[in-house]
Design an enzyme around this catalytic site. Structure first.
Site, PDB file in Angstrom:
ATOM      1  N   GLU A 198       2.623  -8.108  -1.722  1.00  0.00           N
ATOM      2  CA  GLU A 198       1.392  -8.683  -1.163  1.00  0.00           C
ATOM      3  C   GLU A 198       1.277 -10.192  -1.392  1.00  0.00           C
ATOM      4  OE1 GLU A 198       1.497  -5.716  -2.723  1.00  0.00           O
ATOM      5  OE2 GLU A 198       0.013  -4.329  -1.898  1.00  0.00           O
ATOM      6  N   GLU A 206       1.690   1.783  -3.555  1.00  0.00           N
ATOM      7  CA  GLU A 206       0.436   2.173  -4.224  1.00  0.00           C
ATOM      8  C   GLU A 206       0.103   3.644  -3.943  1.00  0.00           C
ATOM      9  OE1 GLU A 206      -1.420  -1.529  -2.569  1.00  0.00           O
ATOM     10  OE2 GLU A 206      -2.238  -1.664  -4.592  1.00  0.00           O
ATOM     11  N   GLY A 245       0.812  -1.217   0.000  1.00  0.00           N
ATOM     12  CA  GLY A 245       0.000   0.000   0.000  1.00  0.00           C
ATOM     13  C   GLY A 245       0.845   1.267   0.000  1.00  0.00           C
TER      14      GLY A 245
HETATM   15  C1  HXC Z   1       2.281  -3.674  10.229  1.00  0.00           C
HETATM   16  C2  HXC Z   1       4.564  -3.426  10.101  1.00  0.00           C
HETATM   17  C3  HXC Z   1       4.515  -3.377   8.695  1.00  0.00           C
HETATM   18  C4  HXC Z   1       3.211  -3.471   8.071  1.00  0.00           C
HETATM   19  C5  HXC Z   1       6.576  -3.200   9.292  1.00  0.00           C
HETATM   20  N1  HXC Z   1       5.850  -3.304  10.423  1.00  0.00           N
HETATM   21  N2  HXC Z   1       5.778  -3.239   8.217  1.00  0.00           N
HETATM   22  N3  HXC Z   1       3.468  -3.572  10.857  1.00  0.00           N
HETATM   23  N4  HXC Z   1       2.151  -3.613   8.886  1.00  0.00           N
HETATM   24  N5  HXC Z   1       3.050  -3.407   6.748  1.00  0.00           N
HETATM   25  C6  HXC Z   1       6.355  -3.292  11.807  1.00  0.00           C
HETATM   26  C7  HXC Z   1       7.076  -4.593  12.172  1.00  0.00           C
HETATM   27  O1  HXC Z   1       6.157  -5.599  12.529  1.00  0.00           O
HETATM   28  C8  HXC Z   1       7.925  -4.138  13.322  1.00  0.00           C
HETATM   29  O2  HXC Z   1       7.119  -4.055  14.479  1.00  0.00           O
HETATM   30  C9  HXC Z   1       8.307  -2.722  12.943  1.00  0.00           C
HETATM   31  O3  HXC Z   1       7.347  -2.291  11.965  1.00  0.00           O
HETATM   32  C10 HXC Z   1       9.680  -2.630  12.309  1.00  0.00           C
HETATM   33  O4  HXC Z   1       9.736  -3.549  11.241  1.00  0.00           O
HETATM   34  P1  HXC Z   1      10.829  -4.740  11.149  1.00  0.00           P
HETATM   35  O5  HXC Z   1      10.229  -5.832  10.346  1.00  0.00           O
HETATM   36  O6  HXC Z   1      11.353  -5.093  12.486  1.00  0.00           O
HETATM   37  O7  HXC Z   1      11.992  -4.009  10.324  1.00  0.00           O
HETATM   38  P2  HXC Z   1      13.053  -4.671   9.339  1.00  0.00           P
HETATM   39  O8  HXC Z   1      13.571  -5.949   9.902  1.00  0.00           O
HETATM   40  O9  HXC Z   1      14.019  -3.595   8.995  1.00  0.00           O
HETATM   41  O10 HXC Z   1      12.215  -5.054   8.022  1.00  0.00           O
HETATM   42  C11 HXC Z   1      11.625  -4.040   7.252  1.00  0.00           C
HETATM   43  C12 HXC Z   1      10.614  -4.666   6.242  1.00  0.00           C
HETATM   44  C13 HXC Z   1       9.600  -5.534   6.996  1.00  0.00           C
HETATM   45  C14 HXC Z   1      11.372  -5.493   5.209  1.00  0.00           C
HETATM   46  C15 HXC Z   1       9.930  -3.483   5.526  1.00  0.00           C
HETATM   47  O11 HXC Z   1       9.090  -4.777   8.094  1.00  0.00           O
HETATM   48  C16 HXC Z   1       8.454  -5.988   6.158  1.00  0.00           C
HETATM   49  O12 HXC Z   1       8.625  -6.891   5.333  1.00  0.00           O
HETATM   50  N6  HXC Z   1       7.270  -5.385   6.357  1.00  0.00           N
HETATM   51  C17 HXC Z   1       6.061  -5.786   5.683  1.00  0.00           C
HETATM   52  C18 HXC Z   1       6.037  -5.250   4.279  1.00  0.00           C
HETATM   53  C19 HXC Z   1       4.785  -5.692   3.505  1.00  0.00           C
HETATM   54  O13 HXC Z   1       4.592  -6.909   3.342  1.00  0.00           O
HETATM   55  N7  HXC Z   1       3.991  -4.753   3.066  1.00  0.00           N
HETATM   56  C20 HXC Z   1       2.762  -5.029   2.329  1.00  0.00           C
HETATM   57  C21 HXC Z   1       1.627  -5.140   3.321  1.00  0.00           C
HETATM   58  S1  HXC Z   1       0.150  -5.648   2.521  1.00  0.00           S
HETATM   59  P3  HXC Z   1       7.642  -4.594  15.911  1.00  0.00           P
HETATM   60  O14 HXC Z   1       6.447  -4.444  16.817  1.00  0.00           O
HETATM   61  O15 HXC Z   1       8.107  -6.005  15.707  1.00  0.00           O
HETATM   62  O16 HXC Z   1       8.777  -3.666  16.264  1.00  0.00           O
HETATM   63  C22 HXC Z   1      -0.420  -4.256   1.811  1.00  0.00           C
HETATM   64  C23 HXC Z   1      -1.753  -4.390   1.107  1.00  0.00           C
HETATM   65  C24 HXC Z   1      -2.244  -3.105   0.541  1.00  0.00           C
HETATM   66  O17 HXC Z   1       0.162  -3.231   1.856  1.00  0.00           O
HETATM   67  C25 HXC Z   1      -3.620  -3.252  -0.067  1.00  0.00           C
HETATM   68  C26 HXC Z   1      -4.692  -3.469   0.930  1.00  0.00           C
HETATM   69  C27 HXC Z   1      -6.081  -3.488   0.319  1.00  0.00           C
END
Ligand code: HXC
Length: 260
Positions: free
Chosen positions: A134, A114, A111
């Site tokens: 995603e 996006e 997102g």
């Molecule tokens: C909720 C998130 C998050 C997310 C990171 N965090 N991304 N929480 N939603 N999208 C949180 C982690 O859980 C963590 O919380 C804190 O932020 C720091 O992230 P880390 O993972 O510890 O950092 P790092 O190891 O540097 O990794 C960074 C990262 C990773 C590679 C960006 O965080 C990651 O893969 N995030 C998810 C990315 C993702 O898949 N995005 C797409 C989401 S789906 P804590 O509490 O542990 O400190 C989407 C759908 C959109 O966007 C459309 C919907 C209709």
């Protein structure tokens, strides 16, 4: 105009909107999507603001996506409403009638990418990572990524990003046209704000018409989009700004636009 996860700072005719939840890498939950919607609605109505910068707080991220902890709770109708709400936000940014420039300092994922795709122009830091991961979560993009990304970078590259789920770096994003400039991180925000200020000094009327021609025209047949362009050219040509801009050229001076 600031709220729980959002800061809005004004400097002359430029507003900078900062998504401010760095401990979650600025992940967008429902509240943040609604706050962004309200902020952009207000900026759209504000005639004093003629360009907007959109960025994320902290060193690591622009926006790391929708908040995954919320996604896990959604049933099918709830998820459809959630996607529609996000798409509404993206539409309102894309159709703001003023340029919105994304300053992507780090992760722009899901997102988050996006959101950047709905902006007029994207500049990135050298460290930025951009992707639609995603499918790694068993999902697909739902805030417009399946439609805007292929239009911007072509179907093959978009499908590689969507199906593969692997983010690309800033240099690759530049080569693909996903961003138009890559800068050192410490220079990025200042450079984007300076660029936005330059845009804000141009005729707001002309920029609005150009945004409309490109935005609406891209959803039309070539014939219909040419008619739209001609109609918008007519409107801008008859504007006070066009009279001033042409006169200033002929008098060899800088134009003073009044944005109408
Ligand atoms: C909720 C998130 C998050 C997310 C990171 N965090 N991304 N929480 N939603 N999208 C949180 C982690 O859980 C963590 O919380 C804190 O932020 C720091 O992230 P880390 O993972 O510890 O950092 P790092 O190891 O540097 O990794 C960074 C990262 C990773 C590679 C960006 O965080 C990651 O893969 N995030 C998810 C990315 C993702 O898949 N995005 C797409 C989401 S789906 P804590 O509490 O542990 O400190 C989407 C759908 C959109 O966007 C459309 C919907 C209709």
């Amino acid at each position: 105009m600031s709220s729980q996860f959002l800061r809005v700072d004004r400097d002359g005719a430029v507003a900078t909107v900062t998504i401010d939840r760095p401990e979650r890498l600025n992940a967008l939950d429902t509240g943040a999507v609604a706050e962004l919607g309200r902020a952009f609605a207000e900026l759209g109505r504000d005639d004093e603001i003629r360009a907007v910068v959109l960025t994320g707080a902290g060193e690591k991220a622009f926006v790391a996506g929708a908040d995954i902890s919320e996604l896990a709770e959604l049933d099918a109708p709830g998820a459809e409403r959630y996607a529609a709400a996000g798409q509404g936000l993206m539409w309102s940014i894309e159709n703001l009638g003023k340029p919105v420039v994304a300053a992507i300092g780090g992760y722009a994922l899901g997102g988050g990418l996006e959101l950047a795709l709905a902006c007029t122009v994207r500049w990135a830091a050298a460290e930025a990572k951009l992707g639609l991961p995603e499918t790694n979560l068993g999902l697909i993009p739902g805030f417009g990524g399946t439609q805007r990304l292929p239009r911007l970078v072509g179907r093959g590259r978009a499908l590689e990003m969507i199906l593969g789920g692997k983010p690309i770096g800033a240099d690759e994003a530049l080569a693909w046209g996903l961003v138009t400039r890559v800068l050192p991180r410490e220079e990025l925000l200042d450079a984007v704000q300076a660029f936005a200020a330059k845009l804000a000094a141009r005729s707001g009327m002309a920029l609005r018409s150009a945004l409309k021609a490109v935005g609406e025209g891209s959803n039309m047949t070539l014939d219909a989009s040419m008619r739209l362009e001609a109609a918008l050219f007519g409107v801008t040509c008859a504007s006070a700004d066009a009279a001033e801009g042409c006169q200033a050229f002929l008098e060899k001076r800088d134009a003073e636009f009044r944005h109408r």
